[in-house]
Each structure stands twice: as structure tokens, then as C-alpha cells.
Write an enzyme that holds these catalytic residues in place. Structure first.
Site, PDB file in Angstrom:
ATOM      1  N   LYS A 127      13.695 -50.121  97.583  1.00 30.00           N
ATOM      2  CA  LYS A 127      14.112 -51.273  96.735  1.00 30.00           C
ATOM      3  C   LYS A 127      13.964 -50.775  95.116  1.00 30.00           C
ATOM      4  O   LYS A 127      14.485 -51.176  94.196  1.00 30.00           O
ATOM      5  CB  LYS A 127      13.264 -52.483  96.607  1.00 30.00           C
ATOM      6  CG  LYS A 127      13.313 -53.240  97.904  1.00 30.00           C
ATOM      7  CD  LYS A 127      12.395 -54.189  97.868  1.00 30.00           C
ATOM      8  CE  LYS A 127      12.480 -55.309  99.408  1.00 30.00           C
ATOM      9  NZ  LYS A 127      13.544 -55.940  99.708  1.00 30.00           N
TER      10      LYS A 127
ATOM     11  N   LYS B 131      10.680 -59.166  94.167  1.00 21.70           N
ATOM     12  CA  LYS B 131      10.933 -58.819  95.602  1.00 21.70           C
ATOM     13  C   LYS B 131       9.795 -58.000  96.029  1.00 21.70           C
ATOM     14  O   LYS B 131       8.779 -57.468  95.037  1.00 21.70           O
ATOM     15  CB  LYS B 131      12.111 -58.034  95.795  1.00 21.70           C
ATOM     16  CG  LYS B 131      12.433 -56.816  94.837  1.00 21.70           C
ATOM     17  CD  LYS B 131      13.646 -56.038  94.998  1.00 21.70           C
ATOM     18  CE  LYS B 131      14.781 -56.621  94.396  1.00 21.70           C
ATOM     19  NZ  LYS B 131      16.053 -57.206  95.113  1.00 21.70           N
TER      20      LYS B 131
ATOM     21  N   THR C  89      18.428 -61.570  99.495  1.00 22.91           N
ATOM     22  CA  THR C  89      19.174 -62.866  99.020  1.00 22.91           C
ATOM     23  C   THR C  89      18.652 -63.550  97.789  1.00 22.91           C
ATOM     24  O   THR C  89      18.898 -64.435  97.226  1.00 22.91           O
ATOM     25  CB  THR C  89      18.314 -63.864 100.055  1.00 22.91           C
ATOM     26  OG1 THR C  89      17.039 -63.396 100.251  1.00 22.91           O
ATOM     27  CG2 THR C  89      18.916 -63.928 101.626  1.00 22.91           C
TER      28      THR C  89
END
Ligand code: 26V
Length: 847
Positions: free
Chosen positions: A566, A560, A668
Site C-alpha cells: 500500500k 488503511k 473501498t
């Protein structure tokens, strides 16, 4: 409507005929279109020849779909997005058309390797990450569900930069994706539109003596559409991605050329073309960047003009525009569409304000994609005044009327007026694009249940209070065509042979796999497939410093964008902890793990780039240390993109979804991993919450604080230093980095990461550290029981049906767009064998 499906050729003789035609197609394209012959054709020539041949097979469907758009009773979804991260087209089109096997056979008989040709494609990387890829998944679902749709965006000449590593540091290389030629697009030069900038506004009296305003732009640029067909899966619908490219208008060149200023004209041309030159990182502050604002306005204005043109082909006026078009704003990047459409209606088409506003608000809806306050777009009023003076006037008028309504609703509450105003007047004045988008549409949506809840409670709390029904949730989804059928052929084949094919268009059908989790023969095949997928990647990226990557190891993957929220550095602290444990206790019983990272950092995001360097530095030491490298290895795959995603999701055992709760709107990648049978280690953030609900808590490795706990911890005065002082293992791991163990003794290199963690730790890495390490211990233990692991993986895939983008799109259609499928009949338009009688020019209708 009777629906005749395209004939994909099933009987034996048909099959042979198709293959023969395809072979002839390759040869013709090579010869006539590319002007080369086999002796001097490059791999790129072969790629182009095959792609053009496949494209021809989409044309009839494409033209028929466009004809269907022109039917009065079809409603079109316009998806406005600054990013479309489409990924490679060829493989996906072969799958959706249903001609993969025939093309592979025709290629083989022509002496070509289809896989090699597929791998050769330079992917269009016209997006940063999740938001752009979501747009691409949604286009796939719209077409597959037979919903007429146009994706509108920008044809960036340079998409997302290519990432390389130089001594562990990220280096950005320009992405010249158009260089080899793009066989999937059609340039429609005759459908160009003009877009203004700068200049001034003036009042005038029209023919009826009515006072009106017009914008006299200082400059014009031309938007040229390039159309890419978007195939639905085994249906006749081929929708359109229409991307705009900027060029200088001819008249402009000539004006300066005539007065002899050739260089000036060329310069103007260059400036105009700069507009669609390069994709901006979307996770970087942008409010100082006028070019970025103008990019947004450019594609939005082109697209609104285009829709109006399509509408006026069929209807007298724009009164019923919102019955023909539902326009979705993908984040606030296209939010300038609100004042632009008002300008077109009021100034150009002479609607009165109230009627225009009625049309505008019935047309637009807005999707929010982030909770980070610093990510909410705002543009300086002064910048808008210079670039788009008329739009600024319109925004002020929208705001004036809106704030009257707010005052009426909350008499005397000046604070609420200040908060909800489209203009931020706290310091330098800014236009708040999220407020504009909320006011200018009829629906707002978040992208996961938790995200929507937090929008209601925090970010958009005032709007939710004012319009309680306007803000709804539509949880993201991803397309199983690309993320299973295209990317994981082995697994797809196994599932097909076990439960048939219906799951490809109805993902809930994967539920039929559940009983097979207890079937040892099926489990064994499942394991073999995972192993084969892992072997692929081991051969692809042979280890430079240590032993080859071990396909028996637990493949623990985090791919990602690199961002502090994150928490790639939390993952890294776990790795350093395991490293230390192994150094201290070589007998330690843990399964071998391969930690895989992938992702790009925004070029100006210092901390993210330093985290990349840190991962690569730890990798160098760990992979090179024979005392640990049989059980611990690290691979940072450079240039993570859609193509690499195709390889990564199918081979993962463990999916890292470890953002601080309340920060990731949805995610996602988490869905793509689970579809491919990876287990998740994750926090209660974004769509993880719903994934866990679906797959069952017992099949999900949960750790860390939830949103409430994060808030409470912060309220109590969070001090990361205390945790560092108290937690021995954490202390040692941080010290190892700080004392230069991974930086050849350099204690300064990683100081900014350490300082950030110890002084502020904005994303509470230290607070979640112990829970994460404990949870990972459990992961390791379960992995050592392969039967149990496999059962859990199968159940993950079997229960992931909710996260198909088909489900998301069906919800958008019902809750926001009010559109229904409009199946395309093949009889609308075909090329008659005897040739065409061309209509007179004025009869030609274009879309
Ligand atoms: C923007 C910015 C701008 C300023 C600095 C920090 C920052 C960080 C992130 C962003 C991203 C904005 C929009 C975005 O890409 N959102 C992503 O959308 C995905 C699709 O809905 C979703 O799955 C991701 O969770 C979300 O981050």
C-alpha cells in the site's frame, strides 16, 4: 405483495406521542432491565437504556422478516464470512429506522446528549479491514434492497486489537468489546449445534446393506448462535447477522466430572471456548495455525447445519436446497464449506455423490479478494488429516474427479494438472483453498475490473480457460447510509436541501449535483462544510509538539492497513522531500498541508510496524520544527477503526490510493473518500481505475506505472539503486532517514526500511517516486485555487454513484444468486393487544 411500511410517526401529535414513549422507554429500561436509577446510572447505563429502547422498535420488523424467510417462495442469501466489521450500531439503526430526530429530542428532554451516547458505543471490530467492512456494507444493502439474507460468521470474544503508541511504536491492546454489554445481540441457546474435530472415519453398512462412511470425531464443541438484527433503510426488512460462539458441550463436562476429573473438565471447556476467542490478522501467513483452520471449520459447519435445519422446516428433503439458499464464500476462509456440505449430504443425509455434488455446486459461489500469491490460503494436508479426516477424504475425492475432467480436457498436459490440482504436491503437501472454492461453486468473482482481468490472466488463468463463463467481475461498493448519512450529517443535509433524498437509496441520483458545481452559493456552502468537518478533527486531536492543526491546510489522508504494497512509505518520502525543500527554501510557495495517517499493522509484521515508527518519528521532528511546522504537519491517528472512519472521510481533501499497480484488489476507502468530496491521488490499481473513469480523468490525480509498465520494468531487471543514485532529491530524502535525522542520530533503527528500498524494493516505491512527487506538486497548485478544487470535489461526489454497495448487491443478485427482493408484510406476526395463545410445543417453528 401489498407492502405496508412501518409507521415512523410524522404528524405533530404522533411525533409528541413517539417522543413521550421513547422517554418512558429509556426510564423503564434503566429501571427494569439494568436495575439502576438516575442517581447511580453511568454513561454506559444510559447508552444501554437508549439502545434497548431503539432495539424494541426493531423487533416487530425483525420477527416479521424471519417469518418471511420461512415462506416457501423466498430465497435466502447466506453470506459466509470470517469477518464482519460492523462498526457502531446505534447511530446507524437510528438513521435506518428514521427516528434519529425523535430519539435526540427524547434524549434531550431526559437530560441526555444523544451524541455523547452514540460516541460511547464500543464498536464490534470483528474484522481486519476492507474484506470485513465490505461484508458489513453488503449486509446493509441486502436489507435495504429487501433481499432475505443471513450473514454467518464468528462471534469473536476479542475482535481486532486496539492500537496504542508507545514512543512511536505500535502496541496491541486486547479489544474487550463485549465487556460493557452488547445490547444488539440475542443469544439463541436452544439453537445450538455440535461440531466435531479429530477422531477417525469408518465404513459401515446401513439398514439397506449399503456401504457408507461416517466420521467419528474425537471431540465435540457446541456452537451457540447470537443474532444481531440488520435493518434496511426505511423498509420493513430486518435481516440477521448470526455469529457463532464456541462452548463445550454439557455432556462432555459431565463425563469427566463424573469420574472426578473436575480440572480436566474445566480445561476442556477452556479449550472449546478458545475457538471463538480471537480474530486473526488476515494479512499474515496462517497456514501453520491449526486454530485458525478450526475457527473456519467451526463457523462453516454451524452455518451449514443451520441452513439445513431451516430448509427441512419447509421441505421434505434437500433436493431443492439451492433454490432456497445461495451461499457466498467471502474469500477462501469459509471454503471448507464445500467438503462439509458434501459430508452432510452424503454421510448424514445419504445422498449419492453425484446428486450431492449437483446440490453443492449450485449452492456456492466464491469471491476472490486478493492477487498477492502469498495471500492465497493453503493448509497442510497433515493438519487436515488430524483435524478433519473425513473432509480430507472428501477433498481427495473431489480432486480425483476434477482432475479426471482436466485430463480429459487437456490430454497429456501434466503441467496443467499439477497447477489446477486442489492438492499442492511441490513440497510438503497442502490443500489449496482457492482451487477448492473454484471447483466447488458455480461462480467466481473478482472485486474490481482490473482485479478480475488479472485473475483471468494470471492467478486463475487455468480455471478461466476451463470454464470461460464462470469467472465474472463485480466491482465493490460501500453503503452511502453509513458513509454519508451517518458519518457526514452536514454534507448530507446540504445535498438533501439541494436535490432531495432519493440519492440515499439510488446513489446515481447524485448526478443532479453536477450543475451545482458551477453555482457559487452552493460551492461556498460546500467549502464551509468541509471546513467545519476539518475544524472538528483539529479540536479532537490537538497537536502535541507544534502549533495547533490548521483547518485551512490541505488535509492529505492515508487510512488503511499498514502494508508495504500500500506504500505508506512512498507517502512518507514525499513528506521528507517537502521538508527538505522547505528547509532549503523557507520562501517556497506551497499550501500548508496536514498529512494524516491511520491504520494498524499485523502484530508480527515487522516491516509494517517499523513504518509506523518511522511515520511517528518523522512527525515528531517535523511538527516540532518551527521552520516548517506552519506549512507541514503530520498526524497519525491511533486505533483507526470504523468510528474514526466516520470522522476521517468527511474532513479529507485528498485521498491517498497509492498502491503499486496490480496489488490492491479493489480498495473501498477510495470510494468513501470520493463520496465525501475528497480528490484522489492514485495509481491505476484496483477500483481507482473505475473511479477515475467515472469522475473524469481531469478530476483525478493520476501518477505512476500501470500494470503493463510494472511488468515490463521488472522484466528489464529493476534496480532501485540506480534510481537512488540518479535522483538527487530522493537520494537526499533517503539519506536523511538513514543518517538518523529522525531517530536521534540512530543510524540502525530504520536500516531495514532503507535496505529493503535500496536492495529489492519489492513494491517499486523508488520507481514511482518522481511521478508521485510531481503529481503532488500539481495537487498543491490546484488546491491554491479553492474554486477549482471545490468544483472538482463536487464533481467527484456527483459522479460516484456507481460505487454504492446497492449496485454491487443488485449485480450479485442478478448474476450469481438469482434472488429477487422479497418485501416483508407487517401482518405476518404481531403481538396482539389481548395477549398470545401459545401454540403447542411441536408446532413451534424456529429459524
Ligand atoms: C492477506 C495476506 C496474507 C499473507 C501475507 C500478505 C497478505 C496481504 C493481504 C491479505 C488480504 C487478503 C484479503 C483482503 O483483505 N482483501 C481486501 O479485500 C477488500 C474487499 O474486497 C479489497 O477492497 C482490498 O483491496 C483487498 O486487499
Amino acid at each position: 405483495m401489498t407492502k405496508k411500511k412501518a409507521n415512523y410517526g410524522n404528524s405533530q401529535t404522533n411525533e409528541r406521542k413517539t417522543i413521550k414513549k421513547l422517554k418512558r422507554g429509556f426510564a423503564y429500561k434503566l429501571f427494569y432491565q439494568l436495575g439502576v436509577w438516575t442517581q447511580n446510572a453511568s454513561l454506559n447505563d444510559y447508552y444501554l437504556a437508549v439502545s434497548y429502547t431503539v432495539r424494541d422498535r426493531m423487533q416487530q420488523l425483525f420477527i416479521n422478516t424471519i417469518r418471511a424467510f420461512q415462506q416457501k417462495d423466498s430465497k435466502i442469501v447466506s453470506y459466509l464470512s470470517a469477518e464482519f466489521l460492523m462498526g457502531p450500531h446505534l447511530h446507524n439503526n437510528l438513521i435506518n429506522l428514521g427516528i434519529y430526530d425523535q430519539v435526540a429530542q427524547a434524549a434531550a428532554e431526559s437530560g441526555l446528549d444523544l451524541q455523547q451516547i452514540i460516541d460511547h458505543e464500543e464498536e464490534p471490530g470483528l474484522g481486519n479491514g476492507g474484506l470485513g467492512r465490505l461484508a458489513a456494507c453488503y449486509l446493509d444493502s441486502l436489507a435495504s434492497l429487501e433481499i432475505p439474507a443471513i450473514g454467518y460468521g464468528i462471534r469473536y470474544e476479542f475482535g481486532m486489537f486496539d492500537q496504542a503508541f508507545d514512543n512511536g511504536w505500535q502496541k496491541e491492546l486486547s479489544d474487550r468489546w463485549l465487556q460493557p454489554g452488547n445490547p444488539w445481540e440475542f443469544k439463541k441457546a436452544d439453537m445450538a449445534v455440535e461440531v466435531g474435530s479429530g477422531g477417525y472415519t469408518e465404513q459401515y453398512k446401513d439398514d439397506h446393506g449399503k456401504l457408507r462412511v461416517r466420521w467419528v470425531p474425537g471431540k465435540l464443541v457446541k456452537g451457540i448462535p447470537y443474532d444481531t438484527p440488520i435493518l434496511g433503510y426505511r423498509v420493513n426488512t430486518v435481516n440477521m447477522l448470526r455469529l457463532w460462539s464456541a462452548e463445550a458441550p454439557k455432556s462432555f463436562d459431565f463425563a469427566e466430572f463424573n469420574v472426578g476429573d473436575y480440572l480436566g473438565a474445566v480445561h476442556e471447556k477452556m479449550l472449546a471456548e478458545t475457538i471463538s476467542k480471537v480474530l486473526y490478522p488476515n494479512d499474515e501467513q496462517s497456514h501453520g495455525k491449526a486454530l485458525r483452520l478450526y475457527q473456519q471449520y467451526f463457523f462453516v459447519s454451524c452455518s451449514m447445519q443451520d441452513m439445513i435445519r431451516i430448509h427441512l422446516f419447509q421441505f421434505e428433503n434437500l433436493d431443492n436446497f439451492s433454490d432456497k439458499f445461495a451461499v457466498q464464500l467471502n474469500d477462501t476462509h469459509p471454503a471448507i464449506a464445500v467438503p462439509e456440505f458434501m459430508r452432510l449430504l452424503v454421510d448424514v443425509h445419504h445422498y449419492d455423490w453425484d446428486s450431492a455434488w449437483e446440490i453443492v455446486t449450485h449452492t456456492f459461489a466464491y469471491t476472490n479478494h486478493t492477487l498477492l500469491p502469498e495471500a492465497l490460503e493453503k493448509w497442510p494436508v497433515a493438519m487436515l488429516a488430524g483435524l478433519l479426516p473425513r473432509h480430507l477424504e472428501i477433498i481427495y475425492e473431489i480432486n480425483r474427479r476434477f482432475l479426471d475432467l482436466v485430463r480429459l480436457e487437456y490430454p497429456g498436459d501434466v503441467d496443467v494438472v499439477r497447477r489446477m490440482s486442489i492438492i499442492d504436491e511441490t513440497g510438503e503437501r497442502y490443500v489449496r483453498m482457492a482451487n477448492l472454492a473454484c471447483v466447488g461453486g458455480h461462480a467466481i468473482n473478482g472485486v474490481a475490473q482490473l482485479h478480475t482481468k488479472l485473475l483471468k490472466e494470471h492467478t486463475l488463468v487455468d480455471f478461466h480457460r476451463l470454464w470461460p463463463d464462470k469467472l465474472i467481475n463485480i466491482t465493490n461498493g460501500v453503503t452511502p447510509r453509513r458513509w454519508m448519512v451517518v458519518s457526514n450529517p452536514r454534507l448530507s443535509q446540504l445535498i438533501r436541501s439541494a436535490i432531495g433524498e432519493e440519492w440515499i437509496t439510488d446513489l446515481k441520483k447524485l448526478q443532479a449535483l453536477e450543475p451545482l458545481a458551477e453555482d457559487s452559493a452552493f460551492c461556498e456552502k460546500w467549502q464551509q462544510i468541509k471546513f467545519a468537518n476539518k475544524q472538528d478533527i483539529c479540536t479532537m486531536f490537538a497537536c502535541k509538539q507544534g502549533p495547533n492543526y490548521n483547518p485551512q491546510a490541505l488535509f492529505d489522508v492515508q487510512v488503511k492497513r499498514i502494508h508495504e504494497y500500500k506504500r505508506q512509505h512512498l507517502n512518507l518520502l514525499h513528506i521528507v522531500t517537502l521538508y527538505q525543500r522547505l528547509k532549503n527554501n523557507p520562501e517556497l510557495d506551497i499550501p500548508p498541508r496536514l498529512f494524516i495517517f491511520g491504520g494498524k499493522a499485523a502484530p508480527s509484521y515487522f516491516m509494517a510496524k517499523l513504518i509506523i515508527k518511522l511515520i511517528n518519528s518523522v512527525a515528531e521532528v517535523v511538527n516540532g520544527d518551527p521552520a516548517v511546522n506552519k506549512r507541514l504537519q503530520i498526524l497519525f491517528i491511533p486505533n483507526y477503526n470504523v468510528q474514526i472512519g466516520h470522522i476521517v472521510y468527511p474532513m479529507a481533501d485528498l485521498s491517498e490510493q497509492i498502491s503499486l499497480a496490480g496489488k490492491e484488489a479493489s480498495g473501498t476507502g477510495n470510494m468513501k473518500f470520493a463520496m465525501n468530496g475528497a480528490l484522489t491521488v492514485g495509481t491505476l490499481d484496483g477500483a481507482n481505475v473505475e473511479i477515475r473513469e467515472e469522475v473524469g480523468a481531469e478530476n483525478f490525480f493520476l501518477f505512476g506505472m500501470n500494470v503493463g509498465e510494472v511488468e515490463a520494468r521488472r522484466a528489464a531487471g529493476y534496480n532501485p539503486q540506480d534510481i537512488y543514485n540518479e535522483n538527487k532529491e530522493l537520494h537526499a530524502a533517503i539519506n536523511l532517514i538513514a543518517t538518523g535525522h529522525f531517530s536521534h542520530g540512530d543510524r540502525e533503527l530504520f536500516r531495514p526500511v532503507i535496505d529493503s528500498l535500496l536492495k529489492h524494493d519489492p513494491f517499486m516505491v523508488l520507481a514511482d517516486y518522481q511521478a508521485y512527487v510531481d503529481c503532488q506538486q500539481q495537487v498543491g497548485e490546484v488546491f491554491q485555487d479553492p474554486q477549482r478544487w471545490t468544483r472538482m470535489a463536487i464533481l467527484n461526489a456527483a459522479r460516484i454513484g456507481k460505487f454504492s454497495s446497492d449496485r454491487s448487491i443488485t449485480e450479485y443478485c442478478r448474476k450469481i444468486w438469482q434472488v429477487k427482493p422479497f418485501p416483508v408484510a407487517l401482518t405476518l406476526q404481531r403481538v396482539p393487544d389481548g395477549g398470545i395463545k401459545f401454540p403447542k410445543r411441536k408446532e413451534i417453528v424456529r429459524t
